[in-house]
Enzyme design. Structure first.
Site, PDB file in Angstrom:
ATOM      1  CE1 TYR A 291      75.648 -34.528 -80.602  1.00 59.49           C
ATOM      2  CE2 TYR A 291      77.229 -36.189 -79.908  1.00 59.49           C
ATOM      3  CZ  TYR A 291      76.502 -35.573 -80.902  1.00 59.49           C
ATOM      4  OH  TYR A 291      76.618 -35.988 -82.204  1.00 59.49           O
TER       5      TYR A 291
ATOM      6  CE1 TYR B 267      75.492 -39.220 -83.136  1.00 55.92           C
ATOM      7  CE2 TYR B 267      75.388 -39.943 -85.417  1.00 55.92           C
ATOM      8  CZ  TYR B 267      76.034 -39.273 -84.404  1.00 55.92           C
ATOM      9  OH  TYR B 267      77.229 -38.648 -84.657  1.00 55.92           O
TER      10      TYR B 267
END
Length: 382
Positions: free
Chosen positions: A291, A335
């Site tokens: 991430y 995102y």
């Protein structure tokens, strides 16, 4: 949990843009339908739904809009991007327990054209959750970038690194992969270390290219039993391990009192569970989907998961010792609170990624850090 009774059988997404021109509900429905088509299933097959507490699309509304029938399981996971892998964990637990047979995990938002999370704190009613922010807001720490910058500065100081040598390789790696991924927003646009160093400051030591982009879009995943997945058109991505974790005294990105600001305790909690329950370790992983909301936390995650020692992650990334964020990550592809990273791990174990790692059979996926988080080990069947 150690499952191997559940698998991701379908993935689907909208395009990734900065102005979708349509509602978040429509984005969710498009992604869900695409995932079901990929799995060779219909809306009538679905009996479970999982999403994020932040998602504006109620499970029953998405179900109605998609033409689904009765639901026997629905769930939401908190803490923003930290929820990503936990949505799959919830789905896997449901199918393992027999609470549902086909569960759709989804996340959809207009994060660029609508509510922009990166804009930080504007107005908050008093709440237990918001109390911690009261200790940092008066000092100008109002945005995620400013919160992460505190830990990033300490990391650089502790290990004697500069922002360019520490964070630059992470950004360059992500954009290199995005450049060859047709679905990525930054397709065809790689960057260099010089580009990284020339980008403007956001919150020192973080530059613009250290921060994830803002995206409009949706992503969905279909989780079912491994037995059923084997009868569907796509090779299953087996949920070999799934975990959630929160550190002692955990806060949401503002836990500056926690002791060592250079380490992510929540990631260590998840890492221990994943390695223990999967029977695997860092050396067994073929591709890492880590991430990347901010480049410093990619380094700290690699260290927390044991790929390298404290302070060594920058060199680890620069040496390209692990295929990392082969879709371009949130820095380069989109995102989507980490859900698109799970989809890339599925593509890797299927052998269908635009940046395919030869022979990839075991993928690590991590979720947002600085908050309670989650992780997955996905493997090829067999």
């Amino acid at each position: 949990m150690s499952a191997r009774v559940a698998a991701i059988a379908g993935i689907g997404a909208t395009e990734f843009s900065k102005d979708s021109g349509r509602s978040e509900l429509r984005l969710a429905v498009e992604a869900v339908r695409a995932a079901l088509d990929d799995a060779g299933l219909t809306p009538a097959d679905v009996d479970g739904m999982v999403t994020f507490t932040m998602d504006t699309n109620p499970e029953i509304t998405v179900a109605q809009a998609c033409g689904m029938g009765e639901l026997s399981f629905f769930s939401r996971v908190h803490y923003g991007g930290g929820a990503a892998c936990a949505t799959v964990q919830q789905a896997a637990l449901a199918v393992a327990a027999g609470a549902a047979e086909v569960v759709v995990c989804y996340r959809a938002f207009n994060e660029r054209s609508g509510r922009r999370f990166g804009s930080g704190v504007r107005h908050r009613e008093p709440s237990a959750e918001g109390v911690a922010l009261g200790w940092v807001m008066p000092y100008g720490l109002l945005t995620p970038a400013s919160w992460v910058a505190m830990a990033a500065q300490r990391y650089l100081h502790t290990y004697g690194l500069t922002p360019q040598e520490a964070f630059g390789p992470v950004a360059v790696t992500a954009r290199r992969h995005a450049a060859t991924n047709p679905a990525a927003y930054f397709h065809g646009r790689p960057i260099t270390l010089a580009d990284h160093a020339a980008s403007r400051w956001i919150a020192e030591p973080l530059r613009l290219l250290d921060c994830c982009q803002e995206t409009d879009g949706g992503q969905a995943l279909v989780v079912t039993t491994l037995e059923r997945a084997r009868d569907l058109p796509r090779p299953p991505a087996v949920v070999t391990a799934a975990a959630q974790g929160a550190g002692r005294g955990q806060e949401q990105m503002t836990g500056f009192h926690r002791g060592d600001l250079t380490a992510l305790r929540e990631s260590a909690v998840v890492a221990r569970q994943l390695w223990r329950t999967s029977g695997l370790g860092p050396a067994d992983i073929d591709v890492g989907i880590v991430y990347d909301h901010f480049t410093p936390f990619v380094l700290m995650q690699l260290e927390a998961y044991g790929f390298c020692g404290p302070g060594e992650a920058a060199g680890f990334v620069a040496a390209d010792r692990l295929p990392l964020n082969t879709h371009g990550g949130q820095l380069g592809e989109a995102y989507l609170h980490g859900m698109n990273g799970i989809a890339e791990a599925v593509r890797q174990v299927r052998g269908t990624s635009p940046n395919q790692v030869p022979g990839a059979a075991r993928a690590l996926v991590t979720a947002g850090t600085g908050v309670p988080t989650s992780g997955l080990v996905l493997t090829a069947d067999g």
